[in-house]
Write an enzyme that holds these catalytic residues in place. Structure first.
Site, PDB file in Angstrom:
ATOM      1  N   SER A   9      -1.660   7.818   4.599  1.00  0.00           N
ATOM      2  CA  SER A   9      -0.791   7.267   3.567  1.00  0.00           C
ATOM      3  C   SER A   9       0.342   8.247   3.286  1.00  0.00           C
ATOM      4  CB  SER A   9      -1.598   7.040   2.284  1.00  0.00           C
ATOM      5  OG  SER A   9      -0.707   6.795   1.219  1.00  0.00           O
ATOM      6  N   HIS A  34       0.794   4.316   6.915  1.00  0.00           N
ATOM      7  CA  HIS A  34       0.628   3.433   5.759  1.00  0.00           C
ATOM      8  C   HIS A  34       1.646   3.816   4.675  1.00  0.00           C
ATOM      9  CE1 HIS A  34      -2.060   0.881   3.225  1.00  0.00           C
ATOM     10  NE2 HIS A  34      -1.699   1.697   2.247  1.00  0.00           N
ATOM     11  N   ASP A  36       2.770   3.049   0.867  1.00  0.00           N
ATOM     12  CA  ASP A  36       2.386   2.401  -0.385  1.00  0.00           C
ATOM     13  C   ASP A  36       3.636   2.044  -1.182  1.00  0.00           C
ATOM     14  OD1 ASP A  36      -0.495   2.157  -0.493  1.00  0.00           O
ATOM     15  OD2 ASP A  36      -0.503   4.331  -0.285  1.00  0.00           O
ATOM     16  N   MET A  38       5.270   0.421  -4.344  1.00  0.00           N
ATOM     17  CA  MET A  38       4.898   0.090  -5.737  1.00  0.00           C
ATOM     18  C   MET A  38       6.149  -0.153  -6.551  1.00  0.00           C
ATOM     19  SD  MET A  38       2.023   2.941  -6.553  1.00  0.00           S
ATOM     20  CE  MET A  38       0.941   3.567  -5.300  1.00  0.00           C
ATOM     21  N   HIS A  67       2.160  -1.670   2.474  1.00  0.00           N
ATOM     22  CA  HIS A  67       1.176  -2.193   1.517  1.00  0.00           C
ATOM     23  C   HIS A  67       1.944  -2.525   0.239  1.00  0.00           C
ATOM     24  CE1 HIS A  67      -2.567  -1.207  -1.176  1.00  0.00           C
ATOM     25  NE2 HIS A  67      -2.225  -2.478  -1.228  1.00  0.00           N
ATOM     26  N   MET A  69       2.446  -3.412  -3.128  1.00  0.00           N
ATOM     27  CA  MET A  69       1.904  -3.522  -4.492  1.00  0.00           C
ATOM     28  C   MET A  69       3.062  -3.879  -5.419  1.00  0.00           C
ATOM     29  SD  MET A  69      -0.776  -0.344  -4.399  1.00  0.00           S
ATOM     30  CE  MET A  69      -0.018   0.519  -3.053  1.00  0.00           C
ATOM     31  N   MET A 138      -9.151  -2.879  -1.530  1.00  0.00           N
ATOM     32  CA  MET A 138      -8.916  -1.738  -2.421  1.00  0.00           C
ATOM     33  C   MET A 138     -10.288  -1.235  -2.857  1.00  0.00           C
ATOM     34  SD  MET A 138      -5.685  -1.121  -2.612  1.00  0.00           S
ATOM     35  CE  MET A 138      -5.981   0.269  -3.705  1.00  0.00           C
ATOM     36  N   ASP A 181      -8.797   1.138   1.450  1.00  0.00           N
ATOM     37  CA  ASP A 181      -7.727   1.944   0.843  1.00  0.00           C
ATOM     38  C   ASP A 181      -8.249   2.533  -0.468  1.00  0.00           C
ATOM     39  OD1 ASP A 181      -5.348   3.072   0.059  1.00  0.00           O
ATOM     40  OD2 ASP A 181      -4.159   1.239   0.273  1.00  0.00           O
TER      41      ASP A 181
HETATM   42 ZN    ZN Z   1      -2.201   1.528   0.234  1.00  0.00          ZN
END
Ligand code: ZN
Length: 233
Positions: A9, A34, A36, A38, A67, A69, A138, A181
């Protein structure tokens, strides 16, 4: 192609040297990377964006996994595909029409994943399994760890969810990755792989030890592979 994939990540990387980190992760044989994403809305924190994906895309042939979010991921599928994401993983909880977002990703020739928070049941995806390439479970609630607060660790119920999902995928003879994750480390990876998970997002378990080492990635992969094959091989 490895059955077990290790997906570092980049949120946990040294962001002042993101390009170098990506090159190092490629040379020490990470399977994919990966990101993340957000938005400070779907989760309280703000994370990476399509800009980091675009900035480092030319530095590695590894697959990039976004990913998402974020709320309303449908609006951003095109932006992330153009930035260079190969796998787009959206949260079931953030979509009013999950199927439509998956179609949008597939129509652009990319792999579609669906992420489920710890309390979200499998029935959210059971009827669209033939359309997706990946289910991300998750292991903890999404977002940053609160500094100074010890993580409660992952919920054992999520492992049960993983095993049920692996059974369903087997029975239907589908080719779907199950990804964990959160809370992945040398110890937990064994239980997670035994529950049928084959892709692992790794954060501090890899990045806390410097220099980053190929040995560490191989060790995580070996431990997971042994546990996975014992139960599901
Ligand atoms: Zn993630």
């Amino acid at each position: 192609m490895n059955i077990i994939k290790i997906s570092p990540s980049l949120m946990c990387a040294d962001l002042a040297n993101l390009g170098e980190e990506v090159k190092t992760l490629t040379s020490i044989k990470a399977d994919q990377l990966h990101f993340d994403i957000m938005d400070g809305n779907f989760v309280p924190d703000i994370g990476l964006s399509h800009l980091e994906i675009k900035a480092v895309r030319h530095l590695t042939p590894l697959l990039f996994e976004a990913h998402m979010m974020i709320v309303n991921p449908l609006r951003y599928v095109g932006v992330f595909v153009e930035a260079g994401a190969d796998i787009i993983c959206i949260h079931a909880e953030s979509c009013t029409n999950l199927y439509k977002v998956i179609q949008e990703i597939k129509q652009r020739g990319k792999k579609a994943g669906v992420a489920l928070n710890p309390a979200t049941p499998l029935c959210m995806v059971e009827n669209i399994l033939t359309e997706i390439d990946l289910i991300l479970l998750m292991m903890v609630s999404p977002g940053y760890k609160v500094p100074g607060v010890k993580s409660a660790g992952y919920s054992p119920g999520v492992l049960e969810k993983a095993s049920c999902l692996r059974e369903i995928i087997r029975k239907k003879e589908l080719n779907i990755d199950i990804e964990a994750d959160g809370s992945v480390n040398e110890k937990s990876i064994v239980n997670m792989a035994g529950a049928g998970i084959n892709v692992f997002v790794v954060g501090s378990a890899l990045f806390d030890e410097r220099p980053l080492s190929a040995h560490k990635i191989q060790e995580l992969r070996n431990r997971a592979e042994k546990a996975f094959l014992e139960k599901w091989g």
